[in-house]
Write a protein that holds these residues in place. Sequence first.
Motif, PDB file in Angstrom:
ATOM      1  N   SER A   1      15.770  20.742 -10.047  1.00  0.00           N
ATOM      2  CA  SER A   1      15.156  20.683 -11.371  1.00  0.00           C
ATOM      3  C   SER A   1      14.753  19.243 -11.647  1.00  0.00           C
ATOM      4  O   SER A   1      15.345  18.298 -11.102  1.00  0.00           O
ATOM      5  CB  SER A   1      16.111  21.188 -12.454  1.00  0.00           C
ATOM      6  N   ASN A   2      13.754  19.073 -12.516  1.00  0.00           N
ATOM      7  CA  ASN A   2      13.277  17.716 -12.787  1.00  0.00           C
ATOM      8  C   ASN A   2      12.474  17.711 -14.085  1.00  0.00           C
ATOM      9  O   ASN A   2      11.425  18.349 -14.180  1.00  0.00           O
ATOM     10  CB  ASN A   2      12.399  17.222 -11.638  1.00  0.00           C
ATOM     11  N   ASP A   3      13.006  16.996 -15.080  1.00  0.00           N
ATOM     12  CA  ASP A   3      12.323  16.856 -16.369  1.00  0.00           C
ATOM     13  C   ASP A   3      11.790  15.431 -16.493  1.00  0.00           C
ATOM     14  O   ASP A   3      12.301  14.613 -17.260  1.00  0.00           O
ATOM     15  CB  ASP A   3      13.292  17.191 -17.508  1.00  0.00           C
ATOM     16  N   ARG A   4      10.825  15.112 -15.678  1.00  0.00           N
ATOM     17  CA  ARG A   4      10.091  13.832 -15.698  1.00  0.00           C
ATOM     18  C   ARG A   4      10.969  12.615 -15.429  1.00  0.00           C
ATOM     19  O   ARG A   4      10.574  11.492 -15.731  1.00  0.00           O
ATOM     20  CB  ARG A   4       9.344  13.663 -17.030  1.00  0.00           C
TER      21      ARG A   4
ATOM     22  N   LYS B   1      18.581  15.498 -16.786  1.00  0.00           N
ATOM     23  CA  LYS B   1      17.143  15.546 -16.561  1.00  0.00           C
ATOM     24  C   LYS B   1      16.769  16.075 -15.173  1.00  0.00           C
ATOM     25  O   LYS B   1      15.687  16.636 -14.992  1.00  0.00           O
ATOM     26  CB  LYS B   1      16.554  14.141 -16.738  1.00  0.00           C
ATOM     27  N   SER B   2      17.651  15.867 -14.188  1.00  0.00           N
ATOM     28  CA  SER B   2      17.278  16.257 -12.825  1.00  0.00           C
ATOM     29  C   SER B   2      18.526  16.634 -12.035  1.00  0.00           C
ATOM     30  O   SER B   2      19.599  16.055 -12.240  1.00  0.00           O
ATOM     31  CB  SER B   2      16.548  15.100 -12.125  1.00  0.00           C
TER      32      SER B   2
END
Length: 824
Positions: free
Chosen positions: A36-39, A215-216
């Motif tokens: 997963s990766n939120d910027r 975030k990731s």
Amino acid sequence: MKNFTLASTSEDRSEREVVNLSLSEKIATEGIVLLSNDRMLPLRNKRIALLGSGARRTIIGGTGSGATHPRSTVGIEEGFKNLGFEVATTSWLDRYDTYYDNSYANWKNNIEEKVAGLTDIFAVLGVISHDRFVYPTGIPVEKEDLVEGVEDAIYVISRQAGEGADRHVVPADYLLDDMEKENLKRVCSHYKNVCVVINVGGFIDCSYFDTLPIKSIVYVAQCGQAGGNAIAQVLSGKVTPSGKLTATWPNDLNDIPSTKEFSENGNPFIQDFKEGIFVGYRYFETFGVAPRYAFGHGLSYTTFDMDAEFSLNKETITVRAKVENTGDVGGKEVVQIYASSPEANAERKGLVAFAKTKVLEPGEIEVLRIEFSIRDLAYFNEELASRVLVAGTYELLIGDSSDNVQPFGYLEVEEDKVVEKLKNLCKLRADFKDMVPPAKRLLIKKPGLKTEKVDLKSIKVVTHTYVRENNILPHERAFLESMSNEELATLMIGASIRPSKEERIVTVLGASGITSGLLSEKYGIPNVVFSDGPAGLNLTPRIVVCPDGEVKSRDIYPQYDFGLPGKMMRMYGLGKPEDGECRYQYATTWPCGVIRAQTWNTSLNKELGKAMGVEMEEMGVTIWLAPGMNLTRNTLCGRTFEYCSEDPVLTGEIAAAVTLGVQSHKGKGVSIKHFACNNSEYERNQMTSNVSERALRDLYLKGFEIAVKKSHPKTVMASYNKINEVYNTNNYDLCVDILRNEWGFDGLVMSDWDAVSPKSGNIKLAAPCGVDIVMPGNKEQRQNVIDALNAGEISREDAYQCVHNVLKLVQENTVIPWDYPTKI
């Protein structure tokens, strides 16, 4: 005959080491999965906080046969520093080092008390196996570790596992413990961006992450000795992630049907594979259970579009898959081809083929040509004892994960067609029936897509003759007939875990086992060497070759440094430089099997195999005891890291690629293992895997079948367990009828180490049931075989076949040339 040791005489890092270390790093970068990766990633700031048990003490591989002894390792902290990053939390890492060292010292002292008075090293190891060192999960994150001016934090969660035991659903294993939860909570409260790195050979419970602003999440498994560099390259953006999961991660472990009765959760001696073919994504998608991360899932720093068209030529389906990089940075993509089946009890879809692109720059397009056979769509019908292509519509799908696919065409089969006639073998004896799927959904074709009608007349029916083939030439038979029962038995039994100097003409210290060299003086037959492990050659790095031919280690392995045996080894067993000639056996520690499979890159795995072959030639190893091929039925299996996938097609293709690479070197080979259904570790010597014929053939044996037919491995290792109450080392159905008569295997079958013993497989049944050599062997077993030959309980004809398969390895071996005499 003179004793040989081929190890290097120079302690300097060799060119081969440098080249293979670079390849190991490359493989790891392609096998890391961005979950997963939120910027947050790739990292933009060069100053980071780095915390967690694996941040500096990164786990590079598993225990047991998965262990290795590399010259050096690169942890995650070092990897970031090598790229010019500043780690702002070295104080935490230093404190954790102290805590780790104290924890290990306390554990060792406790073990020393328990083994006091024991004189046998194996008794000591038995004590340790029941009280293993638990990798400390961490120490508290203090105020000083919450560094001002730093935005990005990386928290590394590590677990260790290995041979002989399974994992447990408890804190500090499958579950996070309170220390990890509290540390993550504190880290997330301070740092703007938090990335969790999972340095675990299998899954962990990720549910707690949902409660925090993480975030990731990155899954790095065990990346080998250069893993720290690889992880830093991916997180920094130097390399765009392209790894894809090879097993489905559940939201809840109980979503996996086998969990409640798996290993110690149920009866570890009786493992009923009640889920049948519904393992991994086959279960989740067919039964409508949402996974956390789907099979084949893996994010990138760029985006791709893909579509496909196909053609059918008799039995061959050719897919032309067009992949375009639609993002802003270069990267690789994996094309996954699935097919559905109209058969009533089939899974919703199954993987049939895959391929990986080169690095595509933004806007660049690559067209991949991917082939598979119409036979791959058939299933095993137990009533007919045949593979059947059922009538109906087959949907072809393309995508980047099992839950993100789109159809690109259809195949129409007018009537049921038997494509292969087999036998009912390894029949289920337990009283259960396989899980039944829900009724199939009505397939509605997508308008505009191509449909091909299958020409059933073009598909030949494959049949088999169930007779043990005799492939011995006349001059070879004459030699075998001249041998006594004692001499035949010598080659049917390994030379023991501690072979005498007379038995080991070729010595590779640390290798797992050898064939006997006792017949070298009379017949010139040298021994050949078998070496663990799945992560690379598990050899003793620093040795001394003494003038009398004895070879000694200069160092004691930490796992043997306990009690009286450890003290005696230190006093009398170790070699000193002045004792003889110093030699060096520094082998590469490769990324674990999971990481290699997560590359979905057969070319890269073949390259690894070729590199392994170079090391085998350098060290004098003939057979590498790998690759591991057991399916991920449940992530709690202690050896999940050694294996490839929950899917047999991916497993078989990756194993075949590695095998082809190794065996491109003359006389070098692999042992694909553990044949078969050794899907849990606890009580493996007494455990029966009860499995239906359909699940066995369509799932658990299919990967082995692909590897055997595509790459012709020199050896196969029969595993500890039973299948349907018959030990695999005593299983004629498995080791002869299926392996040889159906698949055409013509190599050697060995037992796993001590899989033939008074408490497991019967020594008198091994040879008649197709096991050519019992490993590691001992004098008592040799005498048992002699007695059985003298009494007619083992026929000389069976012995000839076994010894011939051993001698084929000796013939092909390049360390010391040998061939059958042309005249007797």
